[in-house]
Design a protein around this motif. Structure first.
Motif, mmCIF file in Angstrom:
data_model
loop_
_atom_site.group_PDB
_atom_site.id
_atom_site.type_symbol
_atom_site.label_atom_id
_atom_site.label_comp_id
_atom_site.label_asym_id
_atom_site.label_seq_id
_atom_site.Cartn_x
_atom_site.Cartn_y
_atom_site.Cartn_z
ATOM 1 N N THR A 4 70.711 61.498 45.763
ATOM 2 C CA THR A 4 70.518 62.502 46.806
ATOM 3 C C THR A 4 71.192 62.050 48.089
ATOM 4 O OG1 THR A 4 68.839 63.612 48.160
ATOM 5 C CG2 THR A 4 68.288 61.434 47.341
ATOM 6 N N ARG A 5 71.589 63.006 48.909
ATOM 7 C CA ARG A 5 72.200 62.658 50.197
ATOM 8 C C ARG A 5 71.178 62.072 51.159
ATOM 9 N NH1 ARG A 5 74.858 67.641 49.160
ATOM 10 N NH2 ARG A 5 73.367 68.750 50.491
ATOM 11 N N HIS A 6 69.909 62.384 50.939
ATOM 12 C CA HIS A 6 68.860 61.920 51.853
ATOM 13 C C HIS A 6 67.741 61.281 51.030
ATOM 14 C CE1 HIS A 6 70.981 64.219 54.902
ATOM 15 N NE2 HIS A 6 70.892 65.290 54.132
ATOM 16 N N PRO A 7 67.885 60.008 50.677
ATOM 17 C CA PRO A 7 66.903 59.355 49.808
ATOM 18 C C PRO A 7 65.510 59.305 50.442
ATOM 19 C CG PRO A 7 68.903 58.035 50.009
ATOM 20 C CD PRO A 7 68.986 59.107 51.043
ATOM 21 N N HIS A 16 65.073 56.359 44.249
ATOM 22 C CA HIS A 16 66.012 57.182 45.001
ATOM 23 C C HIS A 16 67.216 56.348 45.413
ATOM 24 C CE1 HIS A 16 62.272 59.470 45.425
ATOM 25 N NE2 HIS A 16 62.998 60.516 45.742
ATOM 26 N N GLY A 19 71.109 56.793 47.532
ATOM 27 C CA GLY A 19 71.910 57.670 48.369
ATOM 28 C C GLY A 19 73.283 57.899 47.781
ATOM 29 N N ASP A 22 76.620 61.250 47.115
ATOM 30 C CA ASP A 22 77.101 62.626 47.201
ATOM 31 C C ASP A 22 78.107 62.841 46.088
ATOM 32 O OD1 ASP A 22 78.541 64.991 47.890
ATOM 33 O OD2 ASP A 22 77.912 64.780 49.963
#
Length: 266
Positions: free
Chosen positions: A33-36, A45, A47, A49
């Motif tokens: 995810t772009r925003h862990p 999680h 980080g 893209d």
């Protein structure tokens, strides 16, 4: 060895349903995810893209199965190329991807990008599964809600949706991720095909029920609109709708609204 399943878009509408179900099935999950967020038992999680490629190689380390849910208005074709190239190097054994019904028929950039992503996966040499789905109830709701604020209801001729429940989509994707690669599987759509006036009427009924005052929903005059060009022709031809051999969900638009519409539009 319980290799982690990498889920891109694991914090999105569908991902938030799929991830805990995979964990309940005994699998560990790594979310790209772009925003862990904070890790939790069975969930990691990282980080990254998929469009830019940032963090993708590291996220795939030790991964054998990928569920690719990440997507947006633009760039889904680029994201698929990035992910497939990295997955090939990492030795991934199965990529599952969500797509959209009509991807190869609708003359709209979003659909074309999805079709290109499907081709990239199919030609990758990796084992793969693709599930095309209709628009989620959650996608249709803000469209209908915004139209409900207008004095006249725009009614584009031929524009129809067959909205599907997010939990039914998530359940199907969870099963596919835990199963062997299957290629293009039957599409998944909702149980009804509804035009804008029908969607809006159901919304008005749910809104009236939320008022709990016994008053019937307001009758809203509609304004017929003809969608121009190739896009209009495609919608009128039903190119965005599922074929006859499609799997159908069970939760209707009205069922969804009964839970989600809790106060009238102001």
């Amino acid at each position: 060895m319980n290799a982690p399943i990498l889920v891109t878009g694991g914090t999105g509408t569908i991902g938030r349903r799929v991830v805990p179900w995979l964990v309940e099935a005994g699998r560990s999950v790594r979310i790209l995810t772009r925003h862990p967020g904070a890790d939790s038992p069975g969930i990691e999680h990282v980080g990254g893209d998929t469009v830019t490629g940032r963090g993708v190689d590291a996220a795939l380390s030790g991964v054998e199965v990928v569920l690719h849910l990440a997507g947006g208005a633009k760039g889904d074709d680029v994201a698929a190329r990035t992910l497939v190239n990295a997955a090939r190097v990492a030795g991934v054994r199965h990529i599952v991807m969500i797509s959209v019904i009509g991807a190869d028929r609708m003359p709209i950039g979003y659909f074309r990008a999805k079709a290109a992503a499907e081709r990239t996966l199919a030609e990758s040499g990796l084992p793969w599964t693709v599930l095309r789905v209709a628009q989620l109830h959650d996608f249709v709701l803000p469209i209908v809600r915004s139209m409900a604020r207008l004095p006249l209801l725009p009614a584009p001729r031929g524009l129809r949706f067959e909205p599907v429940d997010r939990d039914e989509v998530a359940a199907r994707l969870t099963a596919l991720t835990l199963e062997a690669p299957a290629g293009r599987v039957p599409d998944l759509a909702g149980p009804e095909v509804l035009d804008i006036p029908q969607l809006a009427a159901a919304y008005a009924a749910a809104e009236a029920q939320a008022r709990a005052n016994g008053r019937p929903p307001r009758r809203r005059p509609s304004l017929p609109v003809r969608l121009p060009g190739a896009v209009g022709r495609a919608y009128r031809a039903g190119d965005n709708l599922a074929d006859t051999d499609t799997e159908r969900g069970h939760r209707t638009w009205s069922d969804f609204l009964a839970e989600r519409v809790t106060s009238p539009v102001r």
